[in-house]
Design a protein around this motif. Sequence first.
Motif, PDB file in Angstrom:
ATOM      1  N   GLN A   1       2.804  12.342   9.315  1.00  0.00           N
ATOM      2  CA  GLN A   1       2.940  13.215  10.477  1.00  0.00           C
ATOM      3  C   GLN A   1       4.607  13.930  10.365  1.00  0.00           C
ATOM      4  O   GLN A   1       4.915  14.620  10.910  1.00  0.00           O
ATOM      5  N   CYS A   2       5.406  13.103   9.480  1.00  0.00           N
ATOM      6  CA  CYS A   2       6.962  13.424   9.357  1.00  0.00           C
ATOM      7  C   CYS A   2       6.931  14.558   8.454  1.00  0.00           C
ATOM      8  O   CYS A   2       7.149  13.951   7.165  1.00  0.00           O
ATOM      9  N   LEU A   3       6.525  15.800   8.636  1.00  0.00           N
ATOM     10  CA  LEU A   3       6.388  16.945   7.586  1.00  0.00           C
ATOM     11  C   LEU A   3       7.645  17.259   7.180  1.00  0.00           C
ATOM     12  O   LEU A   3       7.595  18.218   5.887  1.00  0.00           O
ATOM     13  N   SER A   4       8.851  17.003   7.701  1.00  0.00           N
ATOM     14  CA  SER A   4      10.144  17.459   7.105  1.00  0.00           C
ATOM     15  C   SER A   4      10.495  16.524   6.082  1.00  0.00           C
ATOM     16  O   SER A   4      11.747  16.411   5.559  1.00  0.00           O
ATOM     17  N   LEU A   5       9.789  15.204   6.046  1.00  0.00           N
ATOM     18  CA  LEU A   5      10.414  14.206   5.009  1.00  0.00           C
ATOM     19  C   LEU A   5      10.701  14.496   3.652  1.00  0.00           C
ATOM     20  O   LEU A   5       9.778  15.112   2.990  1.00  0.00           O
ATOM     21  N   GLN A   6      11.732  14.622   3.160  1.00  0.00           N
ATOM     22  CA  GLN A   6      12.165  14.811   1.754  1.00  0.00           C
ATOM     23  C   GLN A   6      12.556  13.686   0.989  1.00  0.00           C
ATOM     24  O   GLN A   6      12.403  13.716  -0.336  1.00  0.00           O
ATOM     25  N   LYS A   7      13.254  12.389   1.729  1.00  0.00           N
ATOM     26  CA  LYS A   7      13.628  11.248   0.921  1.00  0.00           C
ATOM     27  C   LYS A   7      13.066   9.908   1.459  1.00  0.00           C
ATOM     28  O   LYS A   7      13.131   9.863   2.548  1.00  0.00           O
ATOM     29  N   LEU A   8      12.449   9.360   0.503  1.00  0.00           N
ATOM     30  CA  LEU A   8      11.801   8.034   1.094  1.00  0.00           C
ATOM     31  C   LEU A   8      12.199   6.925   0.161  1.00  0.00           C
ATOM     32  O   LEU A   8      11.809   6.623  -0.901  1.00  0.00           O
ATOM     33  N   MET A   9      13.052   5.893   0.780  1.00  0.00           N
ATOM     34  CA  MET A   9      13.742   4.791   0.165  1.00  0.00           C
ATOM     35  C   MET A   9      13.081   3.412   0.561  1.00  0.00           C
ATOM     36  O   MET A   9      13.256   2.706   1.414  1.00  0.00           O
ATOM     37  N   LEU A  10      12.200   3.188  -0.384  1.00  0.00           N
ATOM     38  CA  LEU A  10      11.450   1.679  -0.135  1.00  0.00           C
ATOM     39  C   LEU A  10      11.556   0.591  -1.013  1.00  0.00           C
ATOM     40  O   LEU A  10      10.734  -0.410  -0.696  1.00  0.00           O
ATOM     41  N   ALA A  11      12.458   0.662  -2.001  1.00  0.00           N
ATOM     42  CA  ALA A  11      12.808  -0.366  -3.029  1.00  0.00           C
ATOM     43  C   ALA A  11      12.693  -1.759  -2.266  1.00  0.00           C
ATOM     44  O   ALA A  11      13.562  -1.698  -1.116  1.00  0.00           O
ATOM     45  N   GLY A  12      12.329  -2.702  -3.022  1.00  0.00           N
ATOM     46  CA  GLY A  12      12.890  -4.284  -2.634  1.00  0.00           C
ATOM     47  C   GLY A  12      11.887  -4.547  -1.247  1.00  0.00           C
ATOM     48  O   GLY A  12      12.589  -5.120  -0.401  1.00  0.00           O
ATOM     49  N   ASN A  13      10.750  -4.107  -1.302  1.00  0.00           N
ATOM     50  CA  ASN A  13       9.948  -4.925  -0.057  1.00  0.00           C
ATOM     51  C   ASN A  13       8.563  -5.445  -0.738  1.00  0.00           C
ATOM     52  O   ASN A  13       8.656  -5.956  -1.753  1.00  0.00           O
ATOM     53  N   GLN A  14       7.624  -5.603   0.036  1.00  0.00           N
ATOM     54  CA  GLN A  14       6.390  -6.370  -0.302  1.00  0.00           C
ATOM     55  C   GLN A  14       5.095  -5.433   0.101  1.00  0.00           C
ATOM     56  O   GLN A  14       4.210  -5.960   0.144  1.00  0.00           O
ATOM     57  N   LEU A  15       5.451  -4.234  -0.225  1.00  0.00           N
ATOM     58  CA  LEU A  15       4.177  -3.141  -0.106  1.00  0.00           C
ATOM     59  C   LEU A  15       3.168  -3.311  -1.251  1.00  0.00           C
ATOM     60  O   LEU A  15       3.710  -3.384  -2.411  1.00  0.00           O
ATOM     61  N   GLN A  16       2.093  -3.347  -0.888  1.00  0.00           N
ATOM     62  CA  GLN A  16       0.817  -3.419  -1.560  1.00  0.00           C
ATOM     63  C   GLN A  16       0.275  -2.196  -1.850  1.00  0.00           C
ATOM     64  O   GLN A  16      -0.515  -1.885  -2.886  1.00  0.00           O
ATOM     65  N   SER A  17       0.400  -1.116  -0.830  1.00  0.00           N
ATOM     66  CA  SER A  17       0.050   0.303  -0.933  1.00  0.00           C
ATOM     67  C   SER A  17       0.707   0.899  -0.025  1.00  0.00           C
ATOM     68  O   SER A  17       1.731   0.616   0.669  1.00  0.00           O
ATOM     69  N   LEU A  18       0.754   2.325  -0.042  1.00  0.00           N
ATOM     70  CA  LEU A  18       1.421   3.346   0.576  1.00  0.00           C
ATOM     71  C   LEU A  18       0.278   4.135   1.291  1.00  0.00           C
ATOM     72  O   LEU A  18      -1.047   4.219   0.753  1.00  0.00           O
ATOM     73  N   PRO A  19       0.448   4.668   2.541  1.00  0.00           N
ATOM     74  CA  PRO A  19      -0.391   5.501   3.208  1.00  0.00           C
ATOM     75  C   PRO A  19      -0.811   6.381   2.661  1.00  0.00           C
ATOM     76  O   PRO A  19      -0.081   7.424   2.305  1.00  0.00           O
ATOM     77  N   ALA A  20      -2.213   6.766   2.508  1.00  0.00           N
ATOM     78  CA  ALA A  20      -2.674   8.088   1.881  1.00  0.00           C
ATOM     79  C   ALA A  20      -2.181   9.082   2.614  1.00  0.00           C
ATOM     80  O   ALA A  20      -2.175  10.395   2.187  1.00  0.00           O
TER      81      ALA A  20
END
Length: 428
Positions: A125-144
């Motif tokens: 819902q963060c429709l202005s999002l331009q830059k998403l930095m998530l390296a180095g976590n334990q994510l198995q998926s990203l929200p559709a």
Amino acid sequence: MHTLSQLRSGELAGISRLDLSCGLTEFPEEIYHLADSLEILNLSGNLLSSLPDDLPRLHRLKVIFCSDNQFQQLPEVLGRCPQLSMVGFKANQISSVSAASLPQALRWLILTDNQLSQLPAELGQCLSLQKLMLAGNQLQSLPAELAACQDLELIRIAANQLEALPDWLFTLPKLAWLAFAGNPFCKAPPVRSSQIIDWQDLQIAEQLGEGASGLIYKASWQIDEAIQDVALKLFKGTLTSDGLPQCEMAASLAAGKHPALIGAIGEVKHHPEQTPALLMPLIASGFSNLAGPPSLESCTRDIYHKDQRFSLASTLRILSSIADAAAHLHAAQILHGDLYAHNILLKADGETLLGDFGAASFYTDSRLQKIEVKAFAYLLEELVSRTEGSQAMLNGLIHLQTNCAQNNLDNRPTFAEINQIITTLSNH
């Protein structure tokens, strides 16, 4: 860097940016004295684990950095800060992010090097999002639901636990910079005939620079009876915002040689402390960065000198050499991931070198080349807007830029096709 005593004495009244790193365990109340002016708050490098519930009193706050602290969750109070658009909480111990913690105006979210295993669907819902930095976590998926963030231009998801890239990534019309190395689905192929250099054959001289992943030194390399001046990169061995140093090394070695790439000579072995190291050609004098990296305000776009202009011949040479270098990389199924002007070195005659493989990833899905073509479209746009020359030729480049920037990536040309078009334009 500011001090608590400066803050408490009133010396900092009216400032728009505050930088405090002094072992803080609690949020200093005196910061509220800056409420009518403060836009950027940097509390990185402290011992904080929470933020006060009345943080929205800082009603002008646009940017907050709390990296290298002790947060275990992203503070929900951030979601109540009306103008907050950039949130940076790198290198904490964050294991949860609630929907309430997401500001309405969010453009840039940095959660690199934490302990996240999932993200809230409401991030979409963060429709202005331009830059998403998530390296180095334990994510198995990203929200559709992130597919709704049609303004996303840069995504860093390296060094997680992803089993595949989600298909919705390929529907994002503006996505240009993507890094995903170090996930289970992204395996680096074995590097064929990589040259091994013994540490004992090197004489280390002065430090030339420092990047996110390592230190670069000038060195002398003894090969049989000859001595060659080279550059040596000593990796820090830690996660960067783009990914893992070992992935950068693998991509650098696999890239091979190309006249417009800052390639690698080989891997250095037997460092006294077993530090990973890479030997590279020494860059000749006369090169400088084509542009500076993005600012907090520009978010994803590079910063050029206000008076910077290019001749048509120089622009064509830059574009041709970078397109050819990118085609070379993609022929080896390497996504550069950071195709930016600030990673391009330029000489006055237009000779260029593309460097920095920190965000590079190996891939098998051919659609990924078309994401990088979008990055080339941004570069093309920046250069053409600063180029003087024949309007007919400029119109040809504008047409090429339009094709490279198409929202549907299937309709974008490949780098080989781009280079052919530029060659044709150059010959007219």
